[in-house]
Design an enzyme around this catalytic site. Structure first.
Site, PDB file in Angstrom:
ATOM      1  N   TYR A   1     -75.507  17.270  82.186  1.00 33.75           N
ATOM      2  CA  TYR A   1     -75.438  17.252  83.878  1.00 33.75           C
ATOM      3  C   TYR A   1     -74.976  18.119  84.739  1.00 33.75           C
ATOM      4  O   TYR A   1     -75.538  19.129  86.029  1.00 33.75           O
ATOM      5  CB  TYR A   1     -73.620  16.033  83.637  1.00 33.75           C
ATOM      6  CG  TYR A   1     -73.302  15.981  85.022  1.00 33.75           C
ATOM      7  CD1 TYR A   1     -73.693  15.009  86.515  1.00 33.75           C
ATOM      8  CD2 TYR A   1     -72.593  17.214  85.106  1.00 33.75           C
ATOM      9  CE1 TYR A   1     -72.439  15.329  87.222  1.00 33.75           C
ATOM     10  CE2 TYR A   1     -71.434  16.455  86.053  1.00 33.75           C
ATOM     11  CZ  TYR A   1     -71.798  15.971  87.217  1.00 33.75           C
ATOM     12  OH  TYR A   1     -71.294  15.912  88.825  1.00 33.75           O
TER      13      TYR A   1
ATOM     14  N   TYR B   1     -64.803  16.387  76.677  1.00 37.02           N
ATOM     15  CA  TYR B   1     -65.321  18.366  77.299  1.00 37.02           C
ATOM     16  C   TYR B   1     -66.228  18.345  76.592  1.00 37.02           C
ATOM     17  O   TYR B   1     -65.753  18.975  75.101  1.00 37.02           O
ATOM     18  CB  TYR B   1     -63.953  18.750  77.366  1.00 37.02           C
ATOM     19  CG  TYR B   1     -63.964  19.723  78.169  1.00 37.02           C
ATOM     20  CD1 TYR B   1     -65.014  21.389  77.337  1.00 37.02           C
ATOM     21  CD2 TYR B   1     -63.561  20.435  79.076  1.00 37.02           C
ATOM     22  CE1 TYR B   1     -65.743  22.462  78.985  1.00 37.02           C
ATOM     23  CE2 TYR B   1     -63.883  21.793  80.001  1.00 37.02           C
ATOM     24  CZ  TYR B   1     -65.103  22.404  79.581  1.00 37.02           C
ATOM     25  OH  TYR B   1     -65.321  23.408  80.790  1.00 37.02           O
TER      26      TYR B   1
END
Lengths: 386, 136
Positions: A334, A286
């Site tokens: 992204y 993450y």
């Protein structure tokens, strides 16, 4: 968790919705779009779903999703522990499936926070002024979560000599992966200098050390391993998974902010999976903030404490690098609709199925996903295998 | 001080009231457990370390060091925007408590981890003062 549950369930479908700036669609509509696509991959339909797991900033998320999709489930879970929640849902689904409480679990997330402009100050919804956070944090104008991770970065730099350039390496590697992913939101070239010239948000973190704010949603379909083998898609098995927690938004009792419980969480997942970190082909960490990746790499044991700066130098995390990670482009490039856990899983599954085209990791057999929640408040580590 | 901008302010509960009442009088108090000697922050009805309900209030030294900090270039709310840039720190006090505060009356460029700091009270109104810290 018992080793007997290792490889007892599989992820049979994954999908993201439209991602980036998606005006004119609600968070629920994005989740529905992803849910249809994820079920389609598996060759299942909404009628097969008997469990719904969802968390958004709204309350009662699982009921909201179930009603919208016309599902009347026999098992729901709206656990919200921050960005790690959807991975935690997989663990909870594992238990529910093993005990016969459900058979086809649909896990979703969605947000329209870019179109809503709800994260402009970098702050999340405030608690009541009578809570611990309301009394002892909010009066001081602390940004959350940015301020907490800025403090972590400050501590890391002080203790280990980590530099802004080390942080920028993480952001540039993410962008280079995003350039290989047609679905990524930010794909234009960037450089270390450009990242280091972006505006300071909370010292030492700059704008480009922080994840994107986008719209988007995702969905996962989880079934028993046996059922998965009869479905259309290539099963990706949950081989190990663990979750641990430390605090809410007030980490006053966390002794060392550079030792946040990741190591024990990851070890539990490795033990359940019967594998080691050296076995991992794909690693998805993450990346809410660049410092979070450095910290996780150390606490996960991929490098020694304090050595993550040298570990990520010279494009090590980028395509063709010594330790390629976050192959989708991550939360930094992204997309990041507020909670990223589900997108770590989507990319890991696609890598293990060999669907990633120009960004495919060769012969990927085992993947690790690691996510924290809130402000190093909890951790989850998952090992996926084919 | 009157302002048109709403600042997030604490709403004490019965259990936290002694902390805020003391602060309004220019005193810093934390909870202390007579059973396990733990200094506790934030206030609770029991000792979070040993579970004792004999927890008491004790005066703190007001001395500590910066455990870590950040300089905010973006404000968390409209009120704090008027103070940009401002420092937010986790202060580790001599009692071992970690607490949050702004570092005030300081050159922001001079702040460092380990810097000795001392409590100072920012009076908000007659009933409320925020504990803050400044270089010792």
């Amino acid at each position: 968790m018992s080793q007997s549950l290792s490889r007892s369930i599989a992820i049979a479908g994954v999908a993201e919705s439209d991602l980036g700036k998606v005006p004119g669609k609600s968070a629920l509509e994005l989740q529905a779009q992803a849910a249809h696509a994820a079920l389609g991959e598996a060759g299942l339909s909404l009628k097969d779903v008997d469990a719904v797991f969802a968390h958004t900033d709204d309350r009662f998320s699982s009921l909201q999703v179930a009603e919208y999709l016309g599902i009347t489930p026999r098992y729901v879970d709206s656990t919200n522990v921050g960005g790690m929640s959807n991975i935690v849902h997989i663990r909870h689904a594992m238990n529910a499936i093993a005990s016969g409480m459900c058979s086809v679990a649909l896990i979703t997330y969605g947000s329209t926070q870019l179109s809503d402009g709800s994260r402009k100050s970098g702050a999340v919804a405030a608690d009541s002024p009578s809570t611990a956070r309301g009394q002892f944090i909010l009066p001081y104008g602390h940004l959350s979560p940015i301020g907490y991770y800025a403090m972590v970065a400050q501590l890391h730099m002080h203790r280990y000599g980590t530099t802004p350039k080390d942080l920028a390496e993480v952001a540039v590697a993410a962008r280079r992966w995003a350039q290989l992913n047609p679905k990524a939101y930010r794909r234009e070239p960037t450089s270390i200098d450009e990242v280091m010239a972006s505006p300071l948000m909370a010292d030492p973190l700059r704008q480009r050390d922080c994840c994107l704010v986008t719209d988007g949603g995702g969905a996962l379909v989880v079934v028993s391993a046996e059922r998965a083998r009869a479905l259309r898609s290539k099963p990706v098995y949950v081989q190990g998974i663990a979750e641990t927690y430390a605090h809410h938004y007030t980490p006053f009792n966390t002794d060392d902010w550079l030792d946040t419980g990741v190591a024990a969480t990851a070890q539990a997942a490795f033990d359940m999976a019967g594998v080691t970190r050296e076995d991992m082909d794909v690693v998805q960490i993450y990346d809410h903030f660049t410092i979070g990746v450095l910290q996780s790499l150390e606490e996960l044991g991929f490098c020694k404490r304090g050595e993550s700066g040298a570990f990520v130098a010279d494009g090590a995390l980028a395509p063709g690098g010594r330790f390629p990670i976050n192959t989708s482009g991550g939360g930094l490039s992204y997309g990041h609709p507020g909670m990223f856990g589900i997108f770590l899983v989507i990319e890991a599954v696609r890598q293990l199925r060999g669907e990633c085209g120009g960004r495919q990791i060769a012969d990927a057999q085992l993947a690790l996903c690691h996510a924290p929640g809130l402000v190093f408040s909890g951790n989850t580590t998952m090992i996926l295998g084919v | 001080m009157m302002t048109n901008l709403q600042r997030p302010l604490p709403q004490p509960t019965d259990i936290t009231q002694p902390y805020w009442s003391a602060a309004a009088k220019g005193q810093l108090v934390y909870q202390h457990c007579p059973d396990c000697q733990h200094w506790q922050f934030y206030p609770r009805a029991f000792c979070v370390r040993c579970g004792s309900d004999a927890i008491q209030w004790g005066e703190a030294s007001g001395e500590g060091v910066i455990y870590t900090f950040t300089i905010n270039r973006r404000a968390a709310n409209a009120f704090m925007k008027t103070r940009l840039p401002y420092a937010v720190a986790m202060v580790q006090t001599s009692e071992g408590v970690k607490t949050m505060a702004n570092i005030v009356n300081a050159d922001l460029d001079s702040l460092y981890i380990g810097m000795p700091v001392r409590v100072v009270f920012e009076q908000i109104n007659d009933d409320l003062a925020l504990p803050q810290f400044q270089p010792a």
